[in-house]
Design a protein around this motif. Structure first.
Motif, short mmCIF file in Angstrom:
data_model
loop_
_atom_site.label_atom_id
_atom_site.label_comp_id
_atom_site.label_asym_id
_atom_site.label_seq_id
_atom_site.Cartn_x
_atom_site.Cartn_y
_atom_site.Cartn_z
N ALA A 170 38.28 42.16 53.54
CA ALA A 170 38.22 40.70 53.61
C ALA A 170 39.47 40.06 53.03
O ALA A 170 39.80 38.92 53.35
CB ALA A 170 36.98 40.20 52.87
N MET A 171 40.19 40.79 52.19
CA MET A 171 41.43 40.27 51.57
C MET A 171 42.67 40.55 52.43
O MET A 171 43.77 40.23 52.02
CB MET A 171 41.64 40.91 50.19
N SER A 172 42.50 41.15 53.61
CA SER A 172 43.66 41.55 54.39
C SER A 172 44.56 40.38 54.77
O SER A 172 45.77 40.53 54.87
CB SER A 172 43.25 42.34 55.63
N ILE A 173 43.99 39.21 54.97
CA ILE A 173 44.81 38.04 55.29
C ILE A 173 45.72 37.71 54.11
O ILE A 173 46.91 37.45 54.28
CB ILE A 173 43.92 36.83 55.66
N MET A 174 45.16 37.73 52.91
CA MET A 174 45.96 37.47 51.70
C MET A 174 47.01 38.55 51.52
O MET A 174 48.17 38.26 51.21
CB MET A 174 45.06 37.43 50.46
N THR A 175 46.62 39.80 51.67
CA THR A 175 47.55 40.92 51.53
C THR A 175 48.70 40.76 52.50
O THR A 175 49.87 40.94 52.14
CB THR A 175 46.83 42.26 51.78
N PHE A 176 48.37 40.39 53.71
CA PHE A 176 49.40 40.24 54.74
C PHE A 176 50.33 39.09 54.41
O PHE A 176 51.55 39.25 54.36
CB PHE A 176 48.74 40.03 56.11
#
Length: 113
Positions: free
Chosen positions: A70-76
């Motif tokens: 769910a944090m992949s957007i932030m990570t990206f």
């Protein structure tokens, strides 16, 4: 500083500058990603360059737990994209091919924190 010390320092600087110039864009993007990889790997994830287009757009694939996190957007956005653009200014865009959908109710976005 003596003349020969100056010449040695100039040679070292020139060699390092030349080494930077002969690195391909792909190598420089990999080098930028290598600064982020330890954090991804710690959580069971990783990232792979799928393509760098002729127009200098980097296309990434998130691997492992990063692909469904769910944090992949932030990570990206805050990690991968910024690291690449800072290290390789000629990159005009960075895209993730399998990013968590922004409409996913569990997705954590940069504005949502």
């Amino acid at each position: 500083m003596q003349q020969h010390e100056f010449q040695i320092n100039l040679i070292i600087f020139t060699s390092l500058s030349y080494a930077f110039l002969i690195m391909t864009i792909h190598e420089r993007v990999e080098q930028a990603l290598d600064t982020i990889r330890p954090y991804l790997e710690k959580d069971g994830g990783n990232v792979k360059i799928e393509e760098i287009t002729d127009g200098n757009v980097v296309k990434l694939k998130l691997l492992g737990t990063c692909a469904s996190c769910a944090m992949s957007i932030m990570t990206f956005k805050a990690g991968l994209e910024q690291a690449i653009k800072k290290a390789v200014p000629e990159i005009v865009a960075v895209e993730a091919l399998n990013l968590t959908d922004m409409n996913d109710p569990n997705a954590i976005t940069p504005g949502g924190m």
